[in-house]
Write an enzyme that holds these catalytic residues in place. Structure first.
Site, short mmCIF file in Angstrom:
data_model
loop_
_atom_site.label_atom_id
_atom_site.label_comp_id
_atom_site.label_asym_id
_atom_site.label_seq_id
_atom_site.Cartn_x
_atom_site.Cartn_y
_atom_site.Cartn_z
N CYS A 294 0.88 -1.16 0.00
CA CYS A 294 0.00 0.00 0.00
C CYS A 294 0.91 1.21 0.00
O CYS A 294 1.54 1.52 1.02
CB CYS A 294 -0.92 0.02 1.21
N CYS B 195 -0.62 4.50 2.31
CA CYS B 195 -0.72 4.42 3.78
C CYS B 195 -0.41 3.00 4.22
O CYS B 195 0.73 2.56 4.09
CB CYS B 195 -2.08 4.89 4.27
N SER B 196 -1.41 2.27 4.68
CA SER B 196 -1.15 0.88 5.09
C SER B 196 -2.43 0.06 4.99
O SER B 196 -2.74 -0.71 5.89
CB SER B 196 -0.58 0.81 6.51
N CYS B 197 -3.18 0.24 3.90
CA CYS B 197 -4.40 -0.53 3.70
C CYS B 197 -4.06 -2.02 3.68
O CYS B 197 -3.11 -2.44 3.01
CB CYS B 197 -5.08 -0.12 2.40
#
Length: 205
Positions: free
Chosen positions: A107, A110-112
């Protein structure tokens, strides 16, 4: 972090993580929480409970061709049929590894991450070095995880978003003909479902 991944990423905390760390420090100093107990809980959700859900999905796909086809066509519904739904997993797509192609998930913004099938994201998944280098130099990143692919195998990088998250379906190891789904699930690791690893060999399980 995976036990076979020795590279230390820059784990600079983002503002939210910094606030959480500060709150944890204060609560610990006041004797209201036990950091060791929290570590155990986090480890359970990061490496045991969550990834076991995804492992069941993969094992079903390995053993049931009709389910595998469904997973390819509508991963969200196929995964939900096994009871794995919820936030961070509303819209899923499965990426199947083949002899020709290896899939890797990142991702970049961000950090999906698909919590419903993989649990909590590992620290390195959220780290800026992984998020940037997985796209620029995926083979180099995989080698740092101990995974060296044949030069003729294509690496396809999937960029998760808030709208769509991915689950890598690793290739089924040879020598597992006739295995039950439970036994097959034991070969599936969290990293293999992100693409930074592959399924365990039968003798390593």
């Amino acid at each position: 972090m995976s036990h076979d991944h020795d590279h230390h990423h820059d784990n600079e905390l983002d503002p939210m993580a910094a606030r959480v760390r500060a709150l944890e420090t204060i609560l610990t100093q006041k004797g209201l929480i036990d950091p060791a107990a929290i570590d155990v809980i986090v480890d359970t959700y990061e490496t045991k409970v969550g990834p076991r859900n995804g492992a069941r999905v993969v094992a079903r796909a390995w053993s049931d061709p009709a389910y595998a086809d469904w997973l390819r066509q509508d991963a969200t519904a196929a995964i939900a049929s096994l009871g794995f739904t919820g936030r961070q997993g509303e819209h899923m797509q499965a990426a199947f590894n083949t002899d020709e192609t290896h899939n890797l998930v990142v991702c970049t913004l961000c950090s999906c991450y698909p919590w419903s099938v993989l649990g909590l994201p590992p620290v390195w998944y959220k780290a800026p070095p992984y998020r940037s280098r997985a796209v620029i130099d995926p083979r180099g990143v995989l080698e740092e995880f101990g995974l060296t692919l044949p030069k003729d195998k294509k690496v396809r990088v999937w960029d998760s978003t808030a709208e769509l998250r991915y689950l890598v379906v690793p290739q089924r190891p040879a020598g597992t003909e006739g295995w039950s789904e439970d036994d097959l699930a034991g070969l599936v690791t969290r990293d293999s479902m992100i693409g930074t690893g592959v399924a365990l060999e039968p003798e390593a399980a």
